[in-house]
Design a protein around this motif. Structure first.
Motif, PDB file in Angstrom:
ATOM      1  N   ASN A   1     -12.359 -68.966  22.056  1.00 15.95           N
ATOM      2  CA  ASN A   1     -13.212 -68.804  23.222  1.00 15.95           C
ATOM      3  C   ASN A   1     -13.451 -67.335  23.556  1.00 15.95           C
ATOM      4  N   ILE A   2     -13.477 -66.508  22.533  1.00 12.72           N
ATOM      5  CA  ILE A   2     -13.818 -65.101  22.680  1.00 12.72           C
ATOM      6  C   ILE A   2     -14.790 -64.756  21.568  1.00 12.72           C
ATOM      7  N   SER A   3     -15.318 -63.563  21.595  1.00  8.13           N
ATOM      8  CA  SER A   3     -16.209 -63.123  20.527  1.00  8.13           C
ATOM      9  C   SER A   3     -15.454 -63.082  19.213  1.00  8.13           C
ATOM     10  N   SER A   4     -16.177 -63.161  18.111  1.00  6.96           N
ATOM     11  CA  SER A   4     -15.577 -63.095  16.782  1.00  6.96           C
ATOM     12  C   SER A   4     -14.813 -61.791  16.617  1.00  6.96           C
ATOM     13  N   MET A   5     -13.649 -61.866  15.966  1.00 12.90           N
ATOM     14  CA  MET A   5     -12.863 -60.662  15.696  1.00 12.90           C
ATOM     15  C   MET A   5     -12.287 -60.746  14.295  1.00 12.90           C
ATOM     16  N   GLN A   6     -12.135 -59.597  13.673  1.00 13.92           N
ATOM     17  CA  GLN A   6     -11.643 -59.549  12.300  1.00 13.92           C
ATOM     18  C   GLN A   6     -10.140 -59.340  12.283  1.00 13.92           C
ATOM     19  N   ILE A   7      -9.449 -60.095  11.428  1.00 17.54           N
ATOM     20  CA  ILE A   7      -8.014 -59.927  11.248  1.00 17.54           C
ATOM     21  C   ILE A   7      -7.800 -58.818  10.226  1.00 17.54           C
ATOM     22  N   LYS A   8      -6.953 -57.867  10.562  1.00 17.59           N
ATOM     23  CA  LYS A   8      -6.692 -56.746   9.669  1.00 17.59           C
ATOM     24  C   LYS A   8      -5.276 -56.836   9.128  1.00 17.59           C
ATOM     25  N   GLU A   9      -4.715 -55.698   8.699  1.00 18.52           N
ATOM     26  CA  GLU A   9      -3.425 -55.701   8.009  1.00 18.52           C
ATOM     27  C   GLU A   9      -2.273 -56.271   8.833  1.00 18.52           C
ATOM     28  N   LYS A  10      -2.175 -55.935  10.103  1.00 18.16           N
ATOM     29  CA  LYS A  10      -1.071 -56.454  10.919  1.00 18.16           C
ATOM     30  C   LYS A  10      -1.243 -57.929  11.219  1.00 18.16           C
ATOM     31  N   GLY A  11      -2.467 -58.400  11.252  1.00 21.24           N
ATOM     32  CA  GLY A  11      -2.752 -59.821  11.407  1.00 21.24           C
ATOM     33  C   GLY A  11      -2.448 -60.350  12.793  1.00 21.24           C
ATOM     34  N   ILE A  12      -2.362 -61.669  12.858  1.00 18.95           N
ATOM     35  CA  ILE A  12      -1.997 -62.356  14.093  1.00 18.95           C
ATOM     36  C   ILE A  12      -0.826 -63.281  13.804  1.00 18.95           C
ATOM     37  N   GLU A  13      -0.043 -63.542  14.826  1.00 20.60           N
ATOM     38  CA  GLU A  13       1.088 -64.453  14.691  1.00 20.60           C
ATOM     39  C   GLU A  13       0.876 -65.653  15.592  1.00 20.60           C
ATOM     40  N   LEU A  14       1.113 -66.821  15.033  1.00 24.02           N
ATOM     41  CA  LEU A  14       1.039 -68.057  15.793  1.00 24.02           C
ATOM     42  C   LEU A  14       2.435 -68.665  15.851  1.00 24.02           C
ATOM     43  N   ALA A  15       2.931 -68.887  17.044  1.00 27.62           N
ATOM     44  CA  ALA A  15       4.233 -69.539  17.211  1.00 27.62           C
ATOM     45  C   ALA A  15       4.023 -71.037  17.059  1.00 27.62           C
ATOM     46  N   VAL A  16       4.847 -71.671  16.235  1.00 33.45           N
ATOM     47  CA  VAL A  16       4.697 -73.094  15.936  1.00 33.45           C
ATOM     48  C   VAL A  16       5.882 -73.855  16.539  1.00 33.45           C
ATOM     49  N   TYR A  17       5.545 -74.851  17.334  1.00 33.26           N
ATOM     50  CA  TYR A  17       6.554 -75.656  18.011  1.00 33.26           C
ATOM     51  C   TYR A  17       6.368 -77.129  17.671  1.00 33.26           C
ATOM     52  N   ASN A  18       7.463 -77.868  17.646  1.00 29.92           N
ATOM     53  CA  ASN A  18       7.447 -79.318  17.558  1.00 29.92           C
ATOM     54  C   ASN A  18       7.942 -79.803  18.907  1.00 29.92           C
ATOM     55  N   ASP A  19       7.041 -80.288  19.734  1.00 27.76           N
ATOM     56  CA  ASP A  19       7.334 -80.566  21.140  1.00 27.76           C
ATOM     57  C   ASP A  19       7.818 -79.261  21.778  1.00 27.76           C
ATOM     58  N   LYS A  20       9.088 -79.163  22.127  1.00 27.92           N
ATOM     59  CA  LYS A  20       9.594 -77.933  22.754  1.00 27.92           C
ATOM     60  C   LYS A  20      10.458 -77.107  21.811  1.00 27.92           C
ATOM     61  N   GLU A  21      10.631 -77.584  20.580  1.00 27.43           N
ATOM     62  CA  GLU A  21      11.473 -76.886  19.605  1.00 27.43           C
ATOM     63  C   GLU A  21      10.645 -75.867  18.828  1.00 27.43           C
ATOM     64  N   PHE A  22      11.123 -74.621  18.789  1.00 30.42           N
ATOM     65  CA  PHE A  22      10.457 -73.566  18.030  1.00 30.42           C
ATOM     66  C   PHE A  22      10.777 -73.744  16.555  1.00 30.42           C
ATOM     67  N   LEU A  23       9.738 -73.878  15.725  1.00 29.18           N
ATOM     68  CA  LEU A  23       9.925 -74.063  14.285  1.00 29.18           C
ATOM     69  C   LEU A  23       9.812 -72.763  13.522  1.00 29.18           C
ATOM     70  N   GLY A  24       8.936 -71.867  13.981  1.00 27.75           N
ATOM     71  CA  GLY A  24       8.747 -70.603  13.298  1.00 27.75           C
ATOM     72  C   GLY A  24       7.392 -70.015  13.639  1.00 27.75           C
ATOM     73  N   ASP A  25       7.053 -68.945  12.940  1.00 24.55           N
ATOM     74  CA  ASP A  25       5.783 -68.261  13.147  1.00 24.55           C
ATOM     75  C   ASP A  25       4.934 -68.354  11.891  1.00 24.55           C
ATOM     76  N   LEU A  26       3.642 -68.505  12.077  1.00 26.67           N
ATOM     77  CA  LEU A  26       2.684 -68.412  10.984  1.00 26.67           C
ATOM     78  C   LEU A  26       1.934 -67.105  11.185  1.00 26.67           C
ATOM     79  N   VAL A  27       2.073 -66.202  10.234  1.00 27.78           N
ATOM     80  CA  VAL A  27       1.412 -64.903  10.304  1.00 27.78           C
ATOM     81  C   VAL A  27       0.199 -64.954   9.383  1.00 27.78           C
ATOM     82  N   ILE A  28      -0.954 -64.639   9.941  1.00 31.81           N
ATOM     83  CA  ILE A  28      -2.195 -64.649   9.172  1.00 31.81           C
ATOM     84  C   ILE A  28      -2.659 -63.212   9.029  1.00 31.81           C
ATOM     85  N   ARG A  29      -2.768 -62.757   7.799  1.00 33.76           N
ATOM     86  CA  ARG A  29      -3.189 -61.385   7.516  1.00 33.76           C
ATOM     87  C   ARG A  29      -4.377 -61.406   6.565  1.00 33.76           C
TER      88      ARG A  29
END
Length: 88
Positions: free
Chosen positions: A20-48
């Motif tokens: 819901n924002i303007s398009s943006m390019q992912i660069k070297e540092k990328g973005i991190e998505l925290a992944v949860y199963n209900d309330k349990e933290f499973l890990g991070d998905l880093v997209i670079r």
């Protein structure tokens, strides 16, 4: 399964399409998505721009499971993916 990084890494353009924002390019540092199963933290998905990294639990991106874009695309388009998904 620890997939080693090929040398040199081929950088790809990766855009975030729907935040819901303007398009943006992912660069070297990328973005991190925290992944949860209900309330349990499973890990991070880093997209670079070089690929994706799965960081189980508190694993850092340097020690995570790396998959470059070419291998990710090849896997996603392969019949092996369908067989693997049937076992989950």
């Amino acid at each position: 399964m620890n997939i080693s990084r090929p040398q040199p890494l081929k950088k790809m353009k990766v855009d975030v399409k729907d935040l819901n924002i303007s398009s943006m390019q992912i660069k070297e540092k990328g973005i991190e998505l925290a992944v949860y199963n209900d309330k349990e933290f499973l890990g991070d998905l880093v997209i670079r721009n070089t690929g994706i990294i799965w960081c189980k639990g508190k694993t850092t991106p340097q020690n995570g499971e790396f998959l470059n874009w070419e291998k990710f695309i090849k896997f996603m388009q392969s019949p092996a993916k369908n067989n693997l998904l049937k076992t989950i």
